[in-house]
Each structure stands twice: as C-alpha cells, then as structure tokens.
Scaffold this motif. Structure first.
Motif, PDB file in Angstrom:
ATOM      1  N   LEU A  91       7.645  -1.157  -4.354  1.00 12.58           N
ATOM      2  CA  LEU A  91       6.598  -0.161  -4.069  1.00 12.58           C
ATOM      3  C   LEU A  91       6.794   1.088  -4.929  1.00 12.58           C
ATOM      4  N   LEU A  92       8.023   1.589  -4.968  1.00 11.41           N
ATOM      5  CA  LEU A  92       8.281   2.812  -5.749  1.00 11.41           C
ATOM      6  C   LEU A  92       8.054   2.569  -7.238  1.00 11.41           C
ATOM      7  N   LEU A  93       8.504   1.420  -7.720  1.00 15.53           N
ATOM      8  CA  LEU A  93       8.398   1.140  -9.157  1.00 15.53           C
ATOM      9  C   LEU A  93       6.966   0.864  -9.602  1.00 15.53           C
ATOM     10  N   TYR A  94       6.228   0.093  -8.788  1.00 19.84           N
ATOM     11  CA  TYR A  94       4.919  -0.397  -9.250  1.00 19.84           C
ATOM     12  C   TYR A  94       3.731   0.196  -8.485  1.00 19.84           C
ATOM     13  N   GLY A  95       3.981   0.975  -7.448  1.00 21.43           N
ATOM     14  CA  GLY A  95       2.896   1.716  -6.809  1.00 21.43           C
ATOM     15  C   GLY A  95       2.166   1.000  -5.693  1.00 21.43           C
ATOM     16  N   VAL A  96       2.411  -0.302  -5.514  1.00 19.59           N
ATOM     17  CA  VAL A  96       1.719  -1.064  -4.460  1.00 19.59           C
ATOM     18  C   VAL A  96       2.736  -1.924  -3.712  1.00 19.59           C
ATOM     19  N   LEU A  97       2.391  -2.298  -2.482  1.00 17.89           N
ATOM     20  CA  LEU A  97       3.228  -3.266  -1.773  1.00 17.89           C
ATOM     21  C   LEU A  97       3.022  -4.628  -2.438  1.00 17.89           C
ATOM     22  N   PRO A  98       4.090  -5.380  -2.655  1.00 25.29           N
ATOM     23  CA  PRO A  98       3.949  -6.660  -3.357  1.00 25.29           C
ATOM     24  C   PRO A  98       3.331  -7.738  -2.468  1.00 25.29           C
ATOM     25  N   THR A  99       2.684  -8.715  -3.083  1.00 28.40           N
ATOM     26  CA  THR A  99       2.313  -9.931  -2.356  1.00 28.40           C
ATOM     27  C   THR A  99       3.609 -10.724  -2.138  1.00 28.40           C
ATOM     28  N   ALA A 100       3.530 -11.775  -1.335  1.00 30.02           N
ATOM     29  CA  ALA A 100       4.726 -12.588  -1.066  1.00 30.02           C
ATOM     30  C   ALA A 100       5.288 -13.153  -2.378  1.00 30.02           C
ATOM     31  N   ALA A 101       4.376 -13.616  -3.252  1.00 36.31           N
ATOM     32  CA  ALA A 101       4.836 -14.211  -4.523  1.00 36.31           C
ATOM     33  C   ALA A 101       5.466 -13.154  -5.425  1.00 36.31           C
ATOM     34  N   GLN A 102       4.852 -11.976  -5.476  1.00 36.74           N
ATOM     35  CA  GLN A 102       5.411 -10.898  -6.320  1.00 36.74           C
ATOM     36  C   GLN A 102       6.790 -10.477  -5.808  1.00 36.74           C
ATOM     37  N   LEU A 103       6.909 -10.414  -4.477  1.00 36.86           N
ATOM     38  CA  LEU A 103       8.197  -9.998  -3.907  1.00 36.86           C
ATOM     39  C   LEU A 103       9.281 -11.030  -4.209  1.00 36.86           C
ATOM     40  N   GLU A 104       8.910 -12.301  -4.063  1.00 38.11           N
ATOM     41  CA  GLU A 104       9.900 -13.352  -4.324  1.00 38.11           C
ATOM     42  C   GLU A 104      10.375 -13.294  -5.782  1.00 38.11           C
ATOM     43  N   GLU A 105       9.415 -13.103  -6.689  1.00 38.07           N
ATOM     44  CA  GLU A 105       9.771 -13.028  -8.103  1.00 38.07           C
ATOM     45  C   GLU A 105      10.668 -11.819  -8.383  1.00 38.07           C
ATOM     46  N   PHE A 106      10.323 -10.687  -7.762  1.00 39.15           N
ATOM     47  CA  PHE A 106      11.110  -9.461  -7.969  1.00 39.15           C
ATOM     48  C   PHE A 106      12.530  -9.642  -7.424  1.00 39.15           C
ATOM     49  N   THR A 392      19.069   5.118  -6.828  1.00 38.66           N
ATOM     50  CA  THR A 392      18.857   4.654  -8.207  1.00 38.66           C
ATOM     51  C   THR A 392      17.399   4.258  -8.443  1.00 38.66           C
ATOM     52  N   VAL A 393      16.789   3.574  -7.484  1.00 32.74           N
ATOM     53  CA  VAL A 393      15.397   3.155  -7.688  1.00 32.74           C
ATOM     54  C   VAL A 393      14.472   4.363  -7.787  1.00 32.74           C
ATOM     55  N   GLY A 394      14.754   5.404  -7.018  1.00 26.88           N
ATOM     56  CA  GLY A 394      13.932   6.624  -7.093  1.00 26.88           C
ATOM     57  C   GLY A 394      14.072   7.263  -8.468  1.00 26.88           C
ATOM     58  N   TRP A 395      15.317   7.391  -8.929  1.00 21.63           N
ATOM     59  CA  TRP A 395      15.537   7.977 -10.257  1.00 21.63           C
ATOM     60  C   TRP A 395      14.793   7.174 -11.316  1.00 21.63           C
ATOM     61  N   ILE A 396      14.893   5.843 -11.217  1.00 19.57           N
ATOM     62  CA  ILE A 396      14.279   4.999 -12.249  1.00 19.57           C
ATOM     63  C   ILE A 396      12.751   5.074 -12.191  1.00 19.57           C
ATOM     64  N   SER A 397      12.221   5.078 -10.968  1.00 18.38           N
ATOM     65  CA  SER A 397      10.758   5.143 -10.846  1.00 18.38           C
ATOM     66  C   SER A 397      10.239   6.434 -11.460  1.00 18.38           C
ATOM     67  N   GLN A 398      10.955   7.535 -11.198  1.00 19.34           N
ATOM     68  CA  GLN A 398      10.520   8.831 -11.733  1.00 19.34           C
ATOM     69  C   GLN A 398      10.715   8.863 -13.256  1.00 19.34           C
ATOM     70  N   TRP A 399      11.782   8.234 -13.704  1.00 19.41           N
ATOM     71  CA  TRP A 399      12.048   8.166 -15.156  1.00 19.41           C
ATOM     72  C   TRP A 399      10.955   7.369 -15.856  1.00 19.41           C
ATOM     73  N   LYS A 400      10.595   6.207 -15.264  1.00 17.52           N
ATOM     74  CA  LYS A 400       9.550   5.375 -15.864  1.00 17.52           C
ATOM     75  C   LYS A 400       8.217   6.119 -15.903  1.00 17.52           C
ATOM     76  N   GLU A 401       7.928   6.806 -14.805  1.00 13.07           N
ATOM     77  CA  GLU A 401       6.673   7.558 -14.738  1.00 13.07           C
ATOM     78  C   GLU A 401       6.639   8.607 -15.849  1.00 13.07           C
ATOM     79  N   MET A 402       7.771   9.280 -16.024  1.00 17.47           N
ATOM     80  CA  MET A 402       7.837  10.352 -17.005  1.00 17.47           C
ATOM     81  C   MET A 402       7.696   9.832 -18.437  1.00 17.47           C
TER      82      MET A 402
END
Ligand code: CMC
Length: 431
Positions: A91-106, A392-402
């Motif tokens: 959610l933090l990285l991509y902005g949306v809640l994943p579908t079941a398939a997206q979550l499994e892949e992640f 770490t995920v928060g830092w990375i999400s903000q870094w990617k956004e930036m």
C-alpha cells in the motif's frame, strides 16, 4: 503541485509580495515561499521545521489534533487490525491495496530476496562483540551499496524497484544478524516457508542446536509492531533520507542515513530509553518523583515515550500498542509484569497532571512497544533496530516518491548567520 487560487501578501517596508497558497486534500493550507528570496531578498527562519512543509506527498497524513494517522487514506487502527505488514508495505509503495494475486506476487518477491550476500558476514564480524545493533545496521546497510551494484542507479526505475524490494526483504536478516552477533550466536539463515514476522522471530531466536517454534500469536504481535511503525510522513529520519537522496546518493547510503537519525533518543531510540526509564522507576511509589523531575526546568530528564511534535491529543499507534501489550503479556502469562504496572500507573498520573495536559503531552508509540518486545525476549538494544526495519518501507516509499517527482532538487537550507563578519588573518606569533 496543488493548484492555487488563494494568495497571501507579505509586506516588508514599502514593498509587498504575493505568496501563493496551496490547499491540500487534508490539513492546513501551505504558503509557497520558494520565490521569496529571489523577489524580496529575505530568507524564512524555522529551526526544527515546526512550520515548514518540505515537500508534497500522497503517502501518509497525520492530523495531530484529532489523533489521526492515515496511510494512503486508510486509518492505522484499521490496518493494524485487518491488514498485515507486507500488505501495508505494498500500500505504501504503490498507493493501493493489492488484489490477492498482486499480494501473492509481492510476498514471493520479498521472500526471494531475504538472503544476504554471503561475504556480508565479514562486515558483521568486523564489529566489536559489544557493538550496539544499530551501529551494525548503519554500517551494514550502507555497505549494501558495495554488494548490490545492479540496484544503485537511481535514474533507472527498474533498479529503484529492485533496491526497494531488497531493502524490505533483507532488513530483518540484517537486524537479526546484528543481534546474533552481539550475543555470540551463529547467524540463522532466513526460511522461505515462513511469513515475514515469523521469519524474523526465528532468525533472532533459533540456534543450530535447537529450532524455534514460532508462536502464531507472537508472530501476529510482531507483525503489528512492524505495521504500526511502517511510515510517519516527514519525521526526522524520513526527512534525513529525503535530504540525503536529494543529492543523488544511492538508496542504500540514504537508508543508512535514515537509520543513523532514527537512533537518537528523541526519535526511534525512545523505545529503548523508555523501557530503561520504566525499570529505573521500578515501582509505582517512585512515580511522583520522576514526574516531578520531568516537570523541573533545571533537570534535563524527560518522560520517555511521552510527547510528540505532531500528536497533541493522542497517538493512535499508542492506543493499539497498549492493547497489544495487554494481549501479549496475558498470552505469556506475565500480565502482572511490574514494568507494565509502572507504565500504566505512570500514564495515569501524568495524564492527570496539569503540566502534561497543558503541554498536550501523551504517550507515544514508544511507550508500550518496549514492554511487548521485552516480553517476547528481545533485549532493549534491539528495540530501535526493530523500529528501523519496520520504518524501512516508509523511507523507501518516500524516497521513491521524491525521485519520481520532476520538481526534485537538492535540499539546501539557508541560515541566519550570527558569526563574525570578514576579518583579516592574524599570524600565529601575533595572536
Ligand atoms: N517530558 C517532559 N516534558 C516534555 C516532554 C516529555 N517527554 N516532551 C515535551 N516536553 C515539554 C518540553 O519541555 C517543552 O516545555 P516548554 O514549552 O516549557 O519548554 C514542551 O513540552 C514542548 O516540548 P518540545 O521539546 O518543544 O517539543 P518537540 O515537538 O520539539 O519535541 C519530542 C517532541 C517527541 C522530541 C518530545 O516530546 C520528547 O523529547 N519526548 C520524549 C522522547 C520520545 O518519547 N520520543 C519519541 C517520539 S514518537 C516516536 C518517534 O518519533 O520516533
């Protein structure tokens, strides 16, 4: 950048300047002062950034007055109850809640990146045995830039993605190994059949002579601690990551900078400091003495785990954490834990005290987390590393956004200079 229809007028002497005002989707309006120096030749002054928005962001929103924390719009209490850490990462990285398939892949992707380059063990072994695990984490995470050359080119979106996955996946291994090294036990390798939290617990507590049976309730509590710490908008360590990366530094170096900033007792180090304080208090009859010290302007002592720059009502993470502490301690049969008793009584007495009420000081996320972590078997020195791996995920999400923001430019604050003006050098024999 948001559209603006409003503006403010700043008058300096006989001159006036129009400053655009942006209205966010939530929160106070923001004055755009970017052209102020060019137009008026003045700087603004805001040490500690108490009134300054350093960027625009769509990731996390906090309403400190109402005790609200939203990740991509979803309230933290709902995420803590219904979701789990890796879903929140998505959610933090991509902005949306994943579908079941997206979550499994992640989840599969993260799981496949949990091992560390074998030569990185040499880094751990280079530290003194009594090194704080945070010192090891700062060093080892920075050193990842020397091992993962195929994910340090920040102009390549694919490399940024791989660096993100690697950092989320490897951080539990790094934190667990920092702990193992500090207690003289062999490193335990990750196992791909375990979920993220269970894997971390096992890497911390298993030994080759005896495996560690993961208790699903403890694993759930661990996962919730990760979730509650996942992101917190532009706090000190996140701003450090953004500032470090504004120069174009590689992601591993930037996250190492974030870990270093988090270590301080006013930030992530507060969970260790808080438990040490609760133990120093020791019994409920000593609480008034410590409250008096916290109120004494001549005493630098502060109630650790109390107060927050943004939350001025309650910290919603602390509410969930307190509930979790009760559950975990009951499960472990230590609900009469003396430290928990001191914590609860200290919270009660402080909240009844006008000093804390007037200054709007409430328990923060660090007040109860240490009690849970200690009950799980972690030493205090591991509390901040656990915060670091969660954040770490928060830092990375903000870094990617930036990095993806076309307005991104190097962070370069100005100053109010109060030093000497130009003076001539004096030869040493004449001083
Ligand atoms: N105990 C006693 N007095 C306090 C405390 C406290 N924990 N926190 C703030 N105050 C007083 C402070 O002395 C000041 O009083 P005055 O206005 O009379 O000078 C007033 O409250 C405002 O404090 P401040 O330091 O100007 O506020 P800040 O927004 O700069 O600091 C803080 C926020 C979190 C650094 C601070 O509350 C603190 O040091 N708390 C203890 C450390 C802690 O628990 N940190 C974890 C924060 S949450 C997790 C995280 O961010 O990592």
């Amino acid at each position: 950048m948001a559209d603006t229809q409003k503006s403010a007028t700043l008058t300096i002497g006989d001159d006036s300047y129009d400053l655009p005002i942006y209205s966010p989707t939530a929160g106070p309006d923001v004055l755009d002062i970017r052209k102020l120096y060019g137009q008026a030749g003045v700087f603004t002054y805001d040490p500690g950034f108490t009134s300054t928005a350093s960027c625009d962001s769509t990731i996390t929103y906090i309403d400190g007055g109402q005790g609200v924390l939203l990740h991509r719009g979803y309230p933290i209490d709902q995420l803590a109850e219904k979701s789990h850490y890796l879903e929140v990462c998505y959610l933090l990285l991509y902005g949306v809640l994943p579908t079941a398939a997206q979550l499994e892949e992640f989840e599969t992707t993260i799981t496949l990146h949990t091992m560390l380059h074998e030569q990185m063990q040499n880094f751990f072994r280079g530290f003194r045995r009594d090194a704080h695990p945070m010192a090891i984490m700062v060093g080892v995470v920075g050193a990842m830039s020397a091992f993962y050359h195929d994910s340090t080119d920040i102009s390549d979106e694919h490399q940024r993605e791989i660096a993100s996955h690697r950092l989320i996946a490897k951080m539990p291994t790094i934190a667990a190994w920092a702990y193992k090294y500090s207690i003289g036990q062999p490193f335990v390798y990750p196992r791909n059949d375990l979920d993220y939290a269970s894997n971390f617990l096992r890497m911390c507590f298993a030994v080759p002579a005896e495996d560690y049976e993961v208790n699903p309730i403890l694993s759930r509590a661990m996962d919730r601690i990760f979730t509650l710490h996942a992101d917190h908008e532009q706090n000190a360590s996140t701003s450090t990551v953004r500032l470090a990366s504004s120069s174009g530094a590689n992601p591993f170096a930037c996250i190492a900078a974030g870990i270093a900033c988090l270590w301080g007792p006013a930030h992530g180090g507060a969970n260790q400091a808080c438990l040490e304080m609760l133990k120093e208090i020791g019994s409920v009859d000593r609480i008034p003495e410590f409250i008096a010290r916290a109120k004494d302007k001549d005493d630098p002592f502060r109630l650790m785990g109390f107060g927050h720059r943004v939350y001025k009502n309650f910290d919603p993470r602390a509410t969930v954490m307190k509930q979790s502490a009760d559950e975990v301690l009951e499960l472990l049969g230590v609900e009469n834990n003396p430290v928990l008793q001191v914590a609860k009584e200290l919270e009660k007495q402080a909240l009844e005290d006008p000093y804390f009420a007037e200054k709007k000081l409430f328990p923060n996320v660090d007040f109860y987390s240490g009690i849970i972590l200690e009950a799980m078997g972690f030493p205090t020195s591991m509390f901040t590393p656990i915060f670091a791996l969660s954040r770490t995920v928060g830092w990375i999400s903000q870094w990617k956004e930036m990095i993806a923001d076309p307005q991104n430019k190097i962070g370069r604050p100005r100053q109010l200079y109060l030093g000497e003006t130009s003076r001539d050098y004096v030869d040493i024999e004449k001083r």
